[in-house]
Motif scaffolding. Structure first.
Motif, short mmCIF file in Angstrom:
data_model
loop_
_atom_site.label_atom_id
_atom_site.label_comp_id
_atom_site.label_asym_id
_atom_site.label_seq_id
_atom_site.Cartn_x
_atom_site.Cartn_y
_atom_site.Cartn_z
N LEU A 6 0.83 -1.21 0.00
CA LEU A 6 0.00 0.00 0.00
C LEU A 6 0.86 1.25 0.00
CD1 LEU A 6 -2.69 -0.89 2.70
CD2 LEU A 6 -2.79 -1.30 0.23
N ASP A 7 0.61 2.13 -0.95
CA ASP A 7 1.24 3.44 -0.94
C ASP A 7 0.61 4.30 0.16
OD1 ASP A 7 2.96 5.47 -2.48
OD2 ASP A 7 1.01 6.48 -2.41
N HIS A 8 1.33 5.32 0.59
CA HIS A 8 0.80 6.18 1.67
C HIS A 8 -0.47 6.90 1.24
CE1 HIS A 8 1.02 8.22 5.47
NE2 HIS A 8 1.01 9.42 4.90
N SER A 9 -0.67 7.09 -0.04
CA SER A 9 -1.89 7.74 -0.53
C SER A 9 -3.13 6.89 -0.23
CB SER A 9 -1.79 8.00 -2.03
OG SER A 9 -1.53 6.81 -2.75
N ILE A 10 -2.94 5.61 -0.02
CA ILE A 10 -4.04 4.72 0.40
C ILE A 10 -4.21 4.79 1.91
CG2 ILE A 10 -4.82 2.33 0.56
CD1 ILE A 10 -5.08 3.51 -2.24
N VAL A 11 -3.11 4.82 2.63
CA VAL A 11 -3.15 4.87 4.09
C VAL A 11 -3.84 6.13 4.57
CG1 VAL A 11 -1.73 4.88 6.20
CG2 VAL A 11 -1.05 3.47 4.25
N PRO A 14 -9.18 6.90 4.21
CA PRO A 14 -10.00 5.92 4.92
C PRO A 14 -11.06 5.24 4.06
CG PRO A 14 -9.66 7.84 6.30
CD PRO A 14 -9.12 8.18 4.93
N ALA A 15 -11.53 5.90 3.01
CA ALA A 15 -12.54 5.28 2.15
C ALA A 15 -12.00 4.03 1.46
CB ALA A 15 -13.02 6.30 1.10
N SER A 16 -10.69 3.92 1.35
CA SER A 16 -10.08 2.74 0.72
C SER A 16 -9.91 1.59 1.71
CB SER A 16 -8.71 3.10 0.14
OG SER A 16 -8.82 4.05 -0.89
N TRP A 17 -10.05 1.85 2.99
CA TRP A 17 -9.70 0.85 3.99
C TRP A 17 -10.63 -0.36 3.98
CZ3 TRP A 17 -8.29 4.02 9.03
CH2 TRP A 17 -7.21 4.86 8.73
N THR A 18 -11.92 -0.15 3.81
CA THR A 18 -12.85 -1.27 3.87
C THR A 18 -12.59 -2.30 2.78
OG1 THR A 18 -14.58 0.05 4.94
CG2 THR A 18 -15.27 -1.94 3.78
N PRO A 19 -12.49 -1.92 1.51
CA PRO A 19 -12.18 -2.93 0.50
C PRO A 19 -10.81 -3.57 0.68
CG PRO A 19 -12.23 -0.72 -0.47
CD PRO A 19 -12.80 -0.61 0.89
N VAL A 20 -9.83 -2.80 1.14
CA VAL A 20 -8.51 -3.37 1.42
C VAL A 20 -8.62 -4.39 2.54
CG1 VAL A 20 -6.23 -2.89 2.38
CG2 VAL A 20 -7.15 -1.41 0.58
N ASP A 21 -9.35 -4.06 3.58
CA ASP A 21 -9.53 -4.96 4.72
C ASP A 21 -10.22 -6.26 4.27
OD1 ASP A 21 -9.32 -5.43 7.60
OD2 ASP A 21 -11.51 -5.36 7.58
N ASP A 51 -2.10 6.82 15.21
CA ASP A 51 -2.55 5.58 15.85
C ASP A 51 -3.68 4.92 15.07
OD1 ASP A 51 -0.73 5.70 17.91
OD2 ASP A 51 -2.06 6.82 19.25
N GLN A 52 -4.58 5.73 14.52
CA GLN A 52 -5.68 5.19 13.73
C GLN A 52 -5.14 4.45 12.50
OE1 GLN A 52 -8.23 8.11 11.84
NE2 GLN A 52 -10.02 6.77 11.98
N ARG A 53 -4.18 5.03 11.84
CA ARG A 53 -3.60 4.42 10.65
C ARG A 53 -2.80 3.16 11.01
NH1 ARG A 53 -1.76 10.24 7.90
NH2 ARG A 53 -3.89 10.84 7.27
N LEU A 54 -2.07 3.22 12.10
CA LEU A 54 -1.31 2.04 12.54
C LEU A 54 -2.24 0.89 12.91
CD1 LEU A 54 1.49 3.66 14.73
CD2 LEU A 54 1.77 2.54 12.52
N THR A 55 -3.33 1.20 13.57
CA THR A 55 -4.29 0.17 13.96
C THR A 55 -4.85 -0.53 12.73
OG1 THR A 55 -4.92 1.34 15.98
CG2 THR A 55 -6.49 -0.28 15.13
N PHE A 56 -5.21 0.26 11.72
CA PHE A 56 -5.73 -0.31 10.47
C PHE A 56 -4.72 -1.27 9.84
CE2 PHE A 56 -5.38 0.47 5.80
CZ PHE A 56 -6.34 -0.44 5.40
#
Length: 280
Positions: A6-11, A14-21, A51-56
């Motif tokens: 994942l590039d940082h532009s994805i990190v 947050p809208a990208s997190w659900t499909p990535v997850d 912390d939010q990004r690290l948790t993800f």
């Protein structure tokens, strides 16, 4: 399992997190991160956001990929051992299970066993690296100023300067390389560039990306270009999928794919939903 970088532009999206997850939890890919992912997270001033990004990211139990230079040094060493010295090279294992293993290549005996991403970020003086961010755009501007013709004329000189810091400092028996041996190594790589790039995936990708990044003379290089390269080189050369939202980086990756057609490079996606749909 296939690896996803994942590039940082994805990190930061947050809208990208659900499909990535969904991709990760369904076992369609294994997340791979580098120290540069942590560096960019830590560069943000909002600790809660960090912390939010690290948790993800950490809930996916990621693999850790070695930093670009560390990988390229291994590639160059393996090429020279096999092609010049006729010695079986050590395998190039780019991935590690623990963050401390990656840290060990940077700090040696000061490695902290069991170091966490949060601990790693907290010990970095990010202000110290601010001047270094100007090096990449400065170099790109110089190449743009020269133009493709003059760059081609000086390609051998550029190549030798590039690999100078990547040459092995020890011989297979563990003894130190002499200056004469380092010169021989450099000349061997220079004289055998086709075989060199065929054997060194990250070097080939960086070479192609650099040409793509300097192809548009009117573009003004940014301070983020250096870190973008750190992400793209390891992702394209050693991972199976690379997800990013940055349009210019995506364009450069597409150009690298065209130039290195036939080589196994990571499939590049700009949209997390498209990635999810593409994976079996």
């Amino acid at each position: 399992m296939s690896t996803l970088y994942l590039d940082h532009s994805i990190v930061t999206h947050p809208a990208s997190w659900t499909p990535v997850d969904e991709v990760l939890t369904n076992g369609k890919a294994q997340l791979a991160l580098s120290l540069w992912n942590l560096f960019e997270i830590g560069s943000a001033s909002d600790r809660a956001q960090q912390d939010q990004r690290l948790t993800f990211l950490m809930k996916a139990k990621p693999l850790w990929i070695l930093e670009r230079v560390q990988i390229e040094r291994r590639e160059v060493r393996a090429f020279l051992w096999k092609e010049k010295l006729q010695v079986a090279p050590e395998p190039i294992d780019a991935f590690r299970r623990h963050l401390s293993e990656v840290e060990s290549f940077m700090v040696g005996s000061k490695t902290r066993i069991g170091v966490t991403p949060r601990q790693w970020i907290d010990t970095i003086d990010f202000k110290r690296y601010a001047p270094s961010k100007e090096l990449a755009p400065t170099a790109l501007r110089q190449l743009q100023t020269l133009g493709p013709k003059k760059v081609a004329e000086r390609q051998d000189e550029i190549f030798e300067r590039w690999i100078e810091g990547l040459l092995p400092t020890k011989l297979p028996d563990g003894s130190a390389c002499s200056k004469a041996e380092l010169l021989e190594f450099s000349k061997f790589c220079l004289d055998n560039q086709a075989a060199f790039y065929a054997a060194c995936p990250a070097m080939a990708v960086e070479n192609a990306l650099t040409r793509a990044r300097t192809a548009t003379a009117s573009r003004n290089p940014q301070n983020s270009d250096g870190i973008d390269l750190m992400h793209a080189v390891v992702a394209l050369a050693y991972c199976d999928y690379f997800l990013l939202r940055d349009g210019f980086v995506f364009q450069c990756c597409e150009q690298a794919h065209k130039e290195l057609a036939g080589r196994p490079l990571a499939a590049v996606f700009r949209d997390a939903e498209d990635l999810k749909k593409a994976l079996p």
